[in-house]
Structure formats: C-alpha cells, structure tokens
Write a protein that holds these residues in place. Structure first.
Motif, short mmCIF file in Angstrom:
data_model
loop_
_atom_site.label_atom_id
_atom_site.label_comp_id
_atom_site.label_asym_id
_atom_site.label_seq_id
_atom_site.Cartn_x
_atom_site.Cartn_y
_atom_site.Cartn_z
N ASP A 119 0.83 -1.20 0.00
CA ASP A 119 0.00 0.00 0.00
C ASP A 119 0.87 1.25 0.00
O ASP A 119 0.58 2.23 -0.69
CB ASP A 119 -0.94 0.00 1.21
N ARG A 120 1.96 1.24 0.75
CA ARG A 120 2.87 2.38 0.78
C ARG A 120 3.50 2.61 -0.60
O ARG A 120 3.63 3.75 -1.05
CB ARG A 120 3.99 2.18 1.80
N LEU A 121 3.86 1.53 -1.27
CA LEU A 121 4.42 1.65 -2.61
C LEU A 121 3.38 2.22 -3.57
O LEU A 121 3.69 3.12 -4.36
CB LEU A 121 4.93 0.30 -3.11
N ALA A 122 2.17 1.74 -3.47
CA ALA A 122 1.09 2.27 -4.32
C ALA A 122 0.86 3.75 -4.04
O ALA A 122 0.65 4.55 -4.96
CB ALA A 122 -0.20 1.48 -4.10
N ARG A 123 0.94 4.14 -2.78
CA ARG A 123 0.77 5.54 -2.40
C ARG A 123 1.89 6.41 -2.98
O ARG A 123 1.64 7.49 -3.49
CB ARG A 123 0.75 5.65 -0.87
N LEU A 124 3.13 5.91 -2.92
CA LEU A 124 4.25 6.65 -3.50
C LEU A 124 4.06 6.81 -5.01
O LEU A 124 4.27 7.89 -5.55
CB LEU A 124 5.57 5.94 -3.20
N GLY A 130 6.07 11.72 0.33
CA GLY A 130 5.46 12.49 1.41
C GLY A 130 5.77 11.79 2.73
O GLY A 130 6.56 10.85 2.78
N GLU A 131 5.13 12.22 3.76
CA GLU A 131 5.39 11.69 5.10
C GLU A 131 5.13 10.19 5.19
O GLU A 131 5.83 9.47 5.88
CB GLU A 131 4.50 12.44 6.09
N ALA A 132 4.13 9.69 4.49
CA ALA A 132 3.72 8.29 4.62
C ALA A 132 4.47 7.34 3.71
O ALA A 132 4.45 6.12 3.95
CB ALA A 132 2.22 8.17 4.35
N ALA A 133 5.11 7.84 2.69
CA ALA A 133 5.81 6.99 1.72
C ALA A 133 6.81 7.84 0.95
O ALA A 133 6.43 8.84 0.37
CB ALA A 133 4.80 6.36 0.76
N PHE A 134 8.06 7.42 0.96
CA PHE A 134 9.09 8.20 0.28
C PHE A 134 10.22 7.29 -0.18
O PHE A 134 10.35 6.16 0.29
CB PHE A 134 9.64 9.30 1.20
N GLY A 135 11.00 7.77 -1.11
CA GLY A 135 12.20 7.08 -1.56
C GLY A 135 13.41 7.87 -1.10
O GLY A 135 13.29 8.80 -0.30
N TRP A 136 14.57 7.54 -1.63
CA TRP A 136 15.77 8.29 -1.25
C TRP A 136 15.59 9.77 -1.56
O TRP A 136 16.04 10.62 -0.81
CB TRP A 136 17.00 7.76 -1.97
N GLU A 137 14.87 10.08 -2.65
CA GLU A 137 14.70 11.48 -3.03
C GLU A 137 13.85 12.26 -2.03
O GLU A 137 13.98 13.46 -1.92
CB GLU A 137 14.08 11.58 -4.44
N ILE A 142 12.00 14.38 4.86
CA ILE A 142 11.53 13.57 5.97
C ILE A 142 12.46 13.76 7.16
O ILE A 142 12.00 13.84 8.30
CB ILE A 142 11.44 12.08 5.55
N ARG A 143 13.77 13.86 6.93
CA ARG A 143 14.70 14.11 8.04
C ARG A 143 14.37 15.42 8.73
O ARG A 143 14.33 15.50 9.95
CB ARG A 143 16.15 14.13 7.53
N LEU A 144 14.10 16.47 7.95
CA LEU A 144 13.74 17.76 8.51
C LEU A 144 12.45 17.63 9.31
O LEU A 144 12.34 18.14 10.42
CB LEU A 144 13.61 18.81 7.40
#
Length: 151
Positions: A119-124, A130-137, A142-144
C-alpha cells in the motif's frame, strides 16, 4: 525505518539465468542481519522472501525490512557486498517504469505487514513522496520533518 523494494525477474527463479542471484541471497541476507541498525526482514519458508507470491505473479519478488535509521540502510545498500549484487540487477530483473522502492517510518517494535508495504508503494506511485511513503529522493524532507517533530 521500513523499506520495501519489488522486482520482476526476467525468468523463473529456478532458471539458469537467475542462478547467480539466487545463490547470493543467503550471503547477502546474512550480511544484512549482521549490519548495524538491522531490525527485521520478511522471510518465507526458504529463509528469504522469494517464495512469497505477490499479486499472483511468481516472478515478482519482494524485499521488506526494518532498519533503525536511514543511514544504517544506506550503509548496507551502498557500502557492502550488496552493492556488487545490486549492480547486476539488469541481468536478472526487468527495468521498472514506476517506483519500485519505498520507505516509511514505523514505531519502534512494530513489524510492517506486506499488505501495508505494498500500500505504501502504491501511495508513492500515486501521490509522490510524502510523510507516509518516500524514496531516497524524499528523505531530506523527511529528516527535517523528523527533526522538527522530535525537537
């Protein structure tokens, strides 16, 4: 930090074409488990996740794991023998036109389900990072966000 990546094999997993990949799995999984920050990984009956069928596609494989920090995962991916195996991915797997890797934060002690990970992959794929799903980019933002949230 949970991570999921998916790949679609160019041939059956027991084919000669995939033999080197399959032979490397136990070694790379053991390396992950010994790595700093490793928490957990999804395993099927064979000690890896290649026997877990997703969406009825036997050539679609998943890798789902949890790490303490992004730096721990990044170190394992790019600074160990995993990097050499990853460099050969085009030999074994289709190039995917859409994102095939996603990360998200999980509370300490929580183990993500494969359904949630997919589901997280589908959301990305649908909404972008965004906050719920992200890649390296999406990681710097997200760190901030985490720094502000934990301050």
């Amino acid at each position: 930090l949970a991570q999921l990546n998916v790949a679609r094999a160019l041939d059956d997993l027991d084919s000669p074409r995939l033999a080197d990949f399959m032979a490397a799995l136990d070694r790379i999984n053991a390396l992950a488990e010994r790595s700093a920050g490793f928490v957990w990984r999804l395993e099927g009956g064979g000690g890896n996740a290649t026997d877990i069928t997703v969406a009825g596609e036997p050539r679609l494989i998943v890798n789902l794991s949890v790490w303490e920090t992004p730096a721990d995962l990044e170190r394992f991916v790019w600074k160990t023998a995993h990097k050499q195996v990853y460099a050969k991915k085009a030999t074994w797997f289709e190039a995917m036109a859409e994102p095939h890797f996603v990360m998200w934060w999980v509370p300490a002690g929580q183990i993500p389900s494969l359904a949630d990970a997919l589901d997280r992959l589908a959301r990305l794929r649908r909404d972008g990072p965004g906050e719920a799903a992200f890649g390296w980019e999406g990681l710097p933002d997200i760190r901030l966000w985490m720094e502000q949230r934990c301050a």
